[in-house]
Motif scaffolding. Sequence first.
Motif, PDB file in Angstrom:
ATOM      1  N   THR A 278       6.963  48.403  18.792  1.00  0.00           N
ATOM      2  CA  THR A 278       5.787  48.304  17.928  1.00  0.00           C
ATOM      3  C   THR A 278       4.713  47.547  18.687  1.00  0.00           C
ATOM      4  OG1 THR A 278       7.126  48.278  15.914  1.00  0.00           O
ATOM      5  CG2 THR A 278       4.873  47.470  15.737  1.00  0.00           C
TER       6      THR A 278
ATOM      7  N   LEU B 201       8.367  43.760  19.560  1.00  0.00           N
ATOM      8  CA  LEU B 201       7.015  43.570  19.044  1.00  0.00           C
ATOM      9  C   LEU B 201       6.145  43.079  20.188  1.00  0.00           C
ATOM     10  CD1 LEU B 201       7.376  41.785  15.574  1.00  0.00           C
ATOM     11  CD2 LEU B 201       6.480  44.070  16.015  1.00  0.00           C
TER      12      LEU B 201
ATOM     13  N   LYS C  97      12.921  41.658  13.414  1.00  0.00           N
ATOM     14  CA  LYS C  97      12.524  43.028  13.716  1.00  0.00           C
ATOM     15  C   LYS C  97      13.479  43.642  14.734  1.00  0.00           C
ATOM     16  CE  LYS C  97       9.606  46.574  13.824  1.00  0.00           C
ATOM     17  NZ  LYS C  97       9.536  47.510  12.704  1.00  0.00           N
TER      18      LYS C  97
ATOM     19  N   ASP D 265       8.086  44.848   8.460  1.00  0.00           N
ATOM     20  CA  ASP D 265       7.170  45.986   8.443  1.00  0.00           C
ATOM     21  C   ASP D 265       6.124  45.818   7.345  1.00  0.00           C
ATOM     22  OD1 ASP D 265       8.322  47.321  10.587  1.00  0.00           O
ATOM     23  OD2 ASP D 265       9.781  48.335   9.322  1.00  0.00           O
TER      24      ASP D 265
ATOM     25  N   ILE E 171      -1.827  49.054  14.550  1.00  0.00           N
ATOM     26  CA  ILE E 171      -0.388  48.995  14.796  1.00  0.00           C
ATOM     27  C   ILE E 171       0.090  50.378  15.195  1.00  0.00           C
ATOM     28  CG2 ILE E 171       1.871  48.519  13.799  1.00  0.00           C
ATOM     29  CD1 ILE E 171       0.505  46.584  11.885  1.00  0.00           C
ATOM     30  N   ARG E 172       0.767  50.454  16.343  1.00  0.00           N
ATOM     31  CA  ARG E 172       1.301  51.722  16.839  1.00  0.00           C
ATOM     32  C   ARG E 172       2.810  51.581  16.984  1.00  0.00           C
ATOM     33  NH1 ARG E 172      -3.068  54.533  19.330  1.00  0.00           N
ATOM     34  NH2 ARG E 172      -4.885  53.189  19.672  1.00  0.00           N
ATOM     35  N   ARG E 173       3.529  52.594  16.541  1.00  0.00           N
ATOM     36  CA  ARG E 173       4.985  52.572  16.646  1.00  0.00           C
ATOM     37  C   ARG E 173       5.462  53.730  17.499  1.00  0.00           C
ATOM     38  NH1 ARG E 173       3.892  50.691  11.505  1.00  0.00           N
ATOM     39  NH2 ARG E 173       4.938  48.723  10.945  1.00  0.00           N
ATOM     40  N   TYR E 174       6.441  53.471  18.346  1.00  0.00           N
ATOM     41  CA  TYR E 174       7.056  54.474  19.198  1.00  0.00           C
ATOM     42  C   TYR E 174       8.564  54.445  18.944  1.00  0.00           C
ATOM     43  CZ  TYR E 174       2.510  54.328  21.403  1.00  0.00           C
ATOM     44  OH  TYR E 174       1.156  54.359  21.617  1.00  0.00           O
TER      45      TYR E 174
END
Length: 327
Positions: free
Chosen positions: A318, A275, A271, A296, A310-313
């Motif tokens: 992640t 993470l 990744k 992903d 799951i939150r992604r910025y």
Amino acid sequence: MNTPARRLDPITERAIDWLVRLDSGSATAEDRSAFEAWLDADPRHRNAWQTISGLLHQPIATLREAESHLPGQRRAARLALTTPQRRKALRNSAVALLLMSLGGYALNRQHPLGTLAADLHTATGERRQVQLADGSTLVLNARSAVDVEYSASMRLLRLRKGEILIHTAPDPARPLVVQTLHGQAHALGTRFSVRQLDTHSELAVLEHRVQLTATSGAQQVFDAGSTARFDGTRIQPLAASATIHAAWADGQLDVRDQPLGEVVNALRPYKRGHLRVSPQAAALRVYGVFPLDDPDATLLSLAETQPIAIRRYGALVTLIEHRSESE
């Protein structure tokens, strides 16, 4: 000279966990006493706490460099800092990395900067197979590095980082040895894998036998199908199947009732971003076979079967939390 890669170390992660607990609104007097004891236990704890708790007051000028490599990071950081919901997320996660020399971190996530001087190395998401001078076949997992040192009396592979699988060519006059920070694996005409982690190393014997020697001098021989861990002082047999343990060489993550935290650890080398999994989510048990080359997709599959959010910025961070934490 080998330059250490900058990363979020365990002490910093623990500081973030304390920030979560103390900022939750439900911290008890016992929690605060335990926090004070943790601060006093090691000067590094207090330094990490001061860094993490002070991040909201630090400038974000370092984001400009990251922006040139991964567009969109400055906007993601501003959202994390300026909206109440995202500000809360910052305190609950490793979004702090966006403020910790993010430009260098972004480059390091593409390729471990500390392993570029190794004889053989792989980038994030890359597996590599190499035929060595003696005819042995070496497979490197993602984000791995090894030095090859062959002499008239020994074939030595120094594992700097990550994981390798070796199919040993016969050479009675020159034993093949894999060395890690925690000891040595001496091939007895075999095919096996070795993984080096921060606190210990792991062995999986696929064919024939391997003799483990910890740095303390402790020794033990393992037959085909066996797995073991060694931490420098002792050697401990494991129950896991060697075939399952080495499934990464075929691009698979074979999970049999393991904690989600271990699954995330296996996905990290694939990744291109950090993470972060909360302790509550990390304790969930997982069963299944997942593709390593599409982390992903694996995370989405896990979200369908596990109570996680799951939150992604941006592309760099992640966050994986238990659904009860994000409600």
